[in-house]
Design a protein around this motif. Structure first.
Motif, PDB file in Angstrom:
ATOM      1  N   THR A   4       2.822   7.918   1.911  1.00 57.93           N
ATOM      2  CA  THR A   4       3.424   6.603   2.174  1.00 57.93           C
ATOM      3  C   THR A   4       3.306   6.222   3.647  1.00 57.93           C
ATOM      4  O   THR A   4       3.054   5.058   3.963  1.00 57.93           O
ATOM      5  N   ALA A  18      -0.398   5.267   4.278  1.00 58.21           N
ATOM      6  CA  ALA A  18      -0.709   3.973   3.665  1.00 58.21           C
ATOM      7  C   ALA A  18      -0.020   2.829   4.415  1.00 58.21           C
ATOM      8  O   ALA A  18      -0.616   1.768   4.622  1.00 58.21           O
ATOM      9  N   CYS A  32       0.829  -1.215   0.000  1.00 61.18           N
ATOM     10  CA  CYS A  32       0.000   0.000   0.000  1.00 61.18           C
ATOM     11  C   CYS A  32       0.861   1.261   0.000  1.00 61.18           C
ATOM     12  O   CYS A  32       0.526   2.237  -0.673  1.00 61.18           O
ATOM     13  N   ALA A  91      -4.892   3.399  -2.473  1.00 58.53           N
ATOM     14  CA  ALA A  91      -3.748   2.501  -2.277  1.00 58.53           C
ATOM     15  C   ALA A  91      -4.187   1.224  -1.579  1.00 58.53           C
ATOM     16  O   ALA A  91      -3.755   0.122  -1.948  1.00 58.53           O
ATOM     17  N   ASP A  92      -5.045   1.356  -0.591  1.00 59.61           N
ATOM     18  CA  ASP A  92      -5.570   0.184   0.113  1.00 59.61           C
ATOM     19  C   ASP A  92      -6.393  -0.674  -0.845  1.00 59.61           C
ATOM     20  O   ASP A  92      -6.208  -1.894  -0.931  1.00 59.61           O
ATOM     21  N   HIS A 135      -2.013   2.337   7.667  1.00 59.67           N
ATOM     22  CA  HIS A 135      -3.474   2.415   7.588  1.00 59.67           C
ATOM     23  C   HIS A 135      -4.214   1.316   8.345  1.00 59.67           C
ATOM     24  O   HIS A 135      -5.335   1.520   8.791  1.00 59.67           O
ATOM     25  N   HIS A 157      -9.640   6.066   5.512  1.00 58.28           N
ATOM     26  CA  HIS A 157      -9.225   5.196   4.404  1.00 58.28           C
ATOM     27  C   HIS A 157     -10.290   4.174   4.034  1.00 58.28           C
ATOM     28  O   HIS A 157     -10.232   3.557   2.973  1.00 58.28           O
ATOM     29  N   VAL A 209      -4.739   7.393   0.012  1.00 60.25           N
ATOM     30  CA  VAL A 209      -4.603   6.273   0.955  1.00 60.25           C
ATOM     31  C   VAL A 209      -5.717   5.250   0.738  1.00 60.25           C
ATOM     32  O   VAL A 209      -5.467   4.034   0.720  1.00 60.25           O
ATOM     33  N   ALA A 256       0.708   4.110  -2.729  1.00 61.37           N
ATOM     34  CA  ALA A 256       0.482   5.505  -2.330  1.00 61.37           C
ATOM     35  C   ALA A 256       1.553   6.428  -2.912  1.00 61.37           C
ATOM     36  O   ALA A 256       1.254   7.555  -3.314  1.00 61.37           O
TER      37      ALA A 256
END
Length: 173
Positions: free
Chosen positions: A49, A52, A30, A133-134, A55, A111, A130, A34
């Protein structure tokens, strides 16, 4: 200016306990997503970063009979709330700038909307990065939480990402 690096976060016992529990390989993947998304959305890669990477630091172990119970998790989880608080405290302890720690914590809080009542959530660009990215690393039934990575490989990847972030920040100043 970076106050805390991903390697510093990784090495902290709180991260080792709670991020490993929720999936270190997922957290690192992730963080890389990110980083890439931060360019697209014009977001600070340092904040993206870190948020993420951390998270899922608030995950509770929703296990039944020794196995992750995705349904139990979906029914009862508030990991983003706990994670925002836990990440904020960790970042402050490590010397992160309070404004940055708050932005990261809010991105962690938002998130996912899995714990919120139905409705629309309007995310700022960092929060959107974020969340995306997840989503980019998710697998059905929470399987992404089971992937493993050695500490050695994790350190190597995070050191590489720290260098990329530092380079990106140096090019914007």
């Amino acid at each position: 200016m970076r106050h805390v690096t991903l390697i510093q976060l990784f090495n902290h016992p709180i991260t080792q306990k709670f991020v490993k529990r929720s999936g270190m390989a997922h957290a690192i993947a992730c963080a890389f997503h990110a980083y890439k998304l931060s360019k697209k959305y014009n977001v600070n890669p340092d904040l993206a970063t870190k948020a993420a990477f951390l998270h899922d630091i608030g995950h509770y172990t929703w296990y039944r009979n020794g196995k992750w119970d995705y349904d139990l998790y979906k029914q009862n989880d508030i990991h983003a709330i706990k994670g925002a608080e836990r990440a904020h405290k960790l970042l402050i302890r490590l010397g992160e700038h309070p404004k940055s720690a708050k932005e990261i914590a809010l991105a962690i809080l938002l998130h996912t909307d899995s714990y919120l009542p139905q409705g629309e959530l309007h995310l700022n660009p960092l929060q959107q990065v974020v969340a995306l990215a997840d989503e980019a690393d998710e697998e059905p039934s929470g399987e992404h939480h089971y992937r493993t990575i050695s500490d050695e490989r994790a350190r190597k990847m995070l050191a590489e990402l720290d260098e990329l972030v530092a380079l990106a920040l140096s090019q914007t100043t």
